[in-house]
Design an enzyme around this catalytic site. Structure first.
Site, PDB file in Angstrom:
ATOM      1  N   GLU A 144      16.652  15.258  -9.999  1.00 29.01           N
ATOM      2  CA  GLU A 144      15.792  14.492 -10.927  1.00 29.01           C
ATOM      3  C   GLU A 144      15.186  15.401 -11.982  1.00 29.01           C
ATOM      4  O   GLU A 144      14.957  14.982 -13.115  1.00 29.01           O
ATOM      5  CB  GLU A 144      14.719  13.727 -10.125  1.00 29.01           C
ATOM      6  CG  GLU A 144      15.353  12.558  -9.370  1.00 29.01           C
ATOM      7  CD  GLU A 144      14.623  12.127  -8.120  1.00 29.01           C
ATOM      8  OE1 GLU A 144      13.474  12.546  -7.893  1.00 29.01           O
ATOM      9  OE2 GLU A 144      15.227  11.367  -7.331  1.00 29.01           O
ATOM     10  N   GLU A 197      22.268  17.911  -1.992  1.00 23.25           N
ATOM     11  CA  GLU A 197      21.880  16.524  -2.237  1.00 23.25           C
ATOM     12  C   GLU A 197      22.887  15.880  -3.178  1.00 23.25           C
ATOM     13  O   GLU A 197      22.779  16.029  -4.410  1.00 23.25           O
ATOM     14  CB  GLU A 197      20.493  16.474  -2.879  1.00 23.25           C
ATOM     15  CG  GLU A 197      19.409  17.076  -2.015  1.00 23.25           C
ATOM     16  CD  GLU A 197      18.059  16.471  -2.338  1.00 23.25           C
ATOM     17  OE1 GLU A 197      17.475  15.845  -1.443  1.00 23.25           O
ATOM     18  OE2 GLU A 197      17.603  16.582  -3.485  1.00 23.25           O
ATOM     19  N   ASN A 226       9.937  15.005   0.377  1.00 26.84           N
ATOM     20  CA  ASN A 226       9.730  15.091  -1.065  1.00 26.84           C
ATOM     21  C   ASN A 226       9.123  13.763  -1.518  1.00 26.84           C
ATOM     22  O   ASN A 226       9.828  12.763  -1.602  1.00 26.84           O
ATOM     23  CB  ASN A 226      11.078  15.349  -1.764  1.00 26.84           C
ATOM     24  CG  ASN A 226      10.963  15.277  -3.269  1.00 26.84           C
ATOM     25  OD1 ASN A 226       9.862  15.340  -3.821  1.00 26.84           O
ATOM     26  ND2 ASN A 226      12.103  15.148  -3.943  1.00 26.84           N
ATOM     27  N   TRP A 227       7.828  13.795  -1.780  1.00 27.18           N
ATOM     28  CA  TRP A 227       7.139  12.542  -2.129  1.00 27.18           C
ATOM     29  C   TRP A 227       7.428  12.110  -3.564  1.00 27.18           C
ATOM     30  O   TRP A 227       7.040  11.010  -3.962  1.00 27.18           O
ATOM     31  CB  TRP A 227       5.630  12.696  -1.944  1.00 27.18           C
ATOM     32  CG  TRP A 227       5.176  12.902  -0.525  1.00 27.18           C
ATOM     33  CD1 TRP A 227       5.956  13.038   0.597  1.00 27.18           C
ATOM     34  CD2 TRP A 227       3.822  12.999  -0.076  1.00 27.18           C
ATOM     35  NE1 TRP A 227       5.172  13.222   1.708  1.00 27.18           N
ATOM     36  CE2 TRP A 227       3.844  13.208   1.323  1.00 27.18           C
ATOM     37  CE3 TRP A 227       2.584  12.948  -0.710  1.00 27.18           C
ATOM     38  CZ2 TRP A 227       2.686  13.344   2.096  1.00 27.18           C
ATOM     39  CZ3 TRP A 227       1.430  13.091   0.036  1.00 27.18           C
ATOM     40  CH2 TRP A 227       1.481  13.282   1.421  1.00 27.18           C
ATOM     41  N   LYS A 228       8.035  12.987  -4.327  1.00 30.55           N
ATOM     42  CA  LYS A 228       8.307  12.695  -5.752  1.00 30.55           C
ATOM     43  C   LYS A 228       7.005  12.285  -6.450  1.00 30.55           C
ATOM     44  O   LYS A 228       5.942  12.807  -6.120  1.00 30.55           O
ATOM     45  CB  LYS A 228       9.390  11.632  -5.890  1.00 30.55           C
ATOM     46  CG  LYS A 228      10.611  11.925  -5.033  1.00 30.55           C
ATOM     47  CD  LYS A 228      11.786  11.090  -5.393  1.00 30.55           C
ATOM     48  CE  LYS A 228      12.886  11.295  -4.370  1.00 30.55           C
ATOM     49  NZ  LYS A 228      14.181  10.862  -4.829  1.00 30.55           N
ATOM     50  N   SER A 282      19.217   9.689   0.947  1.00 28.08           N
ATOM     51  CA  SER A 282      19.086   8.490   1.773  1.00 28.08           C
ATOM     52  C   SER A 282      19.105   8.792   3.268  1.00 28.08           C
ATOM     53  O   SER A 282      19.648   8.010   4.061  1.00 28.08           O
ATOM     54  CB  SER A 282      20.160   7.459   1.402  1.00 28.08           C
ATOM     55  OG  SER A 282      19.990   7.044   0.061  1.00 28.08           O
ATOM     56  N   HIS A 304      15.802  20.139  -8.276  1.00 23.59           N
ATOM     57  CA  HIS A 304      16.130  18.792  -7.790  1.00 23.59           C
ATOM     58  C   HIS A 304      16.900  18.064  -8.884  1.00 23.59           C
ATOM     59  O   HIS A 304      16.639  18.246 -10.074  1.00 23.59           O
ATOM     60  CB  HIS A 304      14.837  18.049  -7.441  1.00 23.59           C
ATOM     61  CG  HIS A 304      15.061  16.777  -6.694  1.00 23.59           C
ATOM     62  ND1 HIS A 304      15.520  15.627  -7.319  1.00 23.59           N
ATOM     63  CD2 HIS A 304      14.925  16.466  -5.387  1.00 23.59           C
ATOM     64  CE1 HIS A 304      15.634  14.667  -6.415  1.00 23.59           C
ATOM     65  NE2 HIS A 304      15.282  15.150  -5.236  1.00 23.59           N
ATOM     66  N   GLY A 352      18.210   8.183  -3.184  1.00 25.08           N
ATOM     67  CA  GLY A 352      17.484   6.948  -3.490  1.00 25.08           C
ATOM     68  C   GLY A 352      18.373   5.725  -3.629  1.00 25.08           C
ATOM     69  O   GLY A 352      17.924   4.683  -4.110  1.00 25.08           O
ATOM     70  N   GLY A 372      13.381  11.841   0.768  1.00 19.64           N
ATOM     71  CA  GLY A 372      12.572  11.218  -0.268  1.00 19.64           C
ATOM     72  C   GLY A 372      11.883   9.965   0.244  1.00 19.64           C
ATOM     73  O   GLY A 372      10.802  10.013   0.835  1.00 19.64           O
TER      74      GLY A 372
END
Ligand code: PEP
Length: 252
Positions: A100, A168, A10-12, A214, A98, A174, A235
């Site tokens: 986020e 997650e 997941n490159w965000k 992580s 997600h 992160g 990530g």
């Protein structure tokens, strides 16, 4: 039941055209160099990079996915992307719910469920993300929160072919703080038990449940080896070819 693990990056909101394309080409080259790797490999770049990334990985076996989609097929929804367009571009997966998106955009379980249903309708595999906050964990609510999010976010017709679950823990995303193998296995087993209730034993047994939070080359092996962990949603470590591939290599 043997499930084919999925290693998903997941490159965000990271990358520009040149470095995103180079990262995709780097992953594609690794995949081509290891044709017997026993897992599926997926990268999910920001939406504007999808076409360039899809071109960069063509013929390599690396799948590409979106990071979100709308719950409608088309229409007056400025700034959104339809699942049909993701599919048409060449995506096979889409990440939904997600933390986020739940945090930044207030996405609810009901919205995630509607998006997943639309994604299924377009022929995409939905990666449905769930996970507890640190406050919820400290309050002893971890299993209850994850079961409730799962129940609320899975649409009718979800099965092992069209859905992947990503557990997650929000406190691990992160942060560099990773769930212990015991913590991860406990929640993954509870998710699978809940899936048995929701979609029946056969599909629950086949459905992949990814760990995210992580995951790094240093900790991936012991997480991926857990009985109910079927790969990772990655990530930060997905932004470097060597790190991402060091994680994927743990799948044999
Ligand atoms: C993620 O974005 O889903 C994630 C798990 O991020 P990180 O690996 O950086 O914690």
């Amino acid at each position: 039941m043997s499930r084919v693990p999925l290693i998903a990056g997941n490159w965000k909101m990271n990358g520009l055209v040149a470095d995103g394309t180079a990262l995709a080409a780097g992953v594609a080259a690794k995949r081509k160099g290891q044709p017997d790797l026993a897992c599926d490999v997926l990268i999910c770049p920001p939406a504007p990079l999808l076409a360039a990334v899809i071109a960069a990985v063509a013929g390599s076996g690396v799948a590409v996915g979106g990071q979100d989609c709308h719950a409608k097929v088309s229409g007056a929804h400025t700034g959104d992307t339809s699942p049909a367009l993701l599919k048409d571009l060449g995506c096979s997966y889409v990440i939904l719910g997600h933390s986020e998106r739940r945090g930044d955009h207030g996405e609810t379980d009901a919205q995630v469920k509607a998006k997943a249903a639309c994604a299924h309708g377009a022929g995409l595999i939905a990666i449905v993300c769930i996970g507890e906050t640190l406050a919820q964990r400290d309050d002893g609510q971890t299993i209850a929160v994850n079961k409730s999010q799962l129940r609320g976010s899975l649409p009718e017709g979800a099965n092992a072919a069209n859905t992947v679950i990503a557990y997650e823990p929000v406190w691990a995303i992160g942060t560099g703080r990773v769930a212990t193998p015991e913590q991860a296995q406990e929640v993954h087993a509870a998710i699978r038990a809940e899936l048995v209730e929701l979609i029946g034993e056969t599909e629950a047994d086949k459905m992949r449940i990814l760990y995210g939070g992580s995951m790094k080359p240093e900790n991936a092996a012991q997480l991926i080896a857990l009985p109910d962990v079927d790969g990772g949603l990655i990530g930060g470590a997905a932004l470097k070819v060597e790190d991402f591939w060091a994680i994927a290599r743990n799948c044999g």
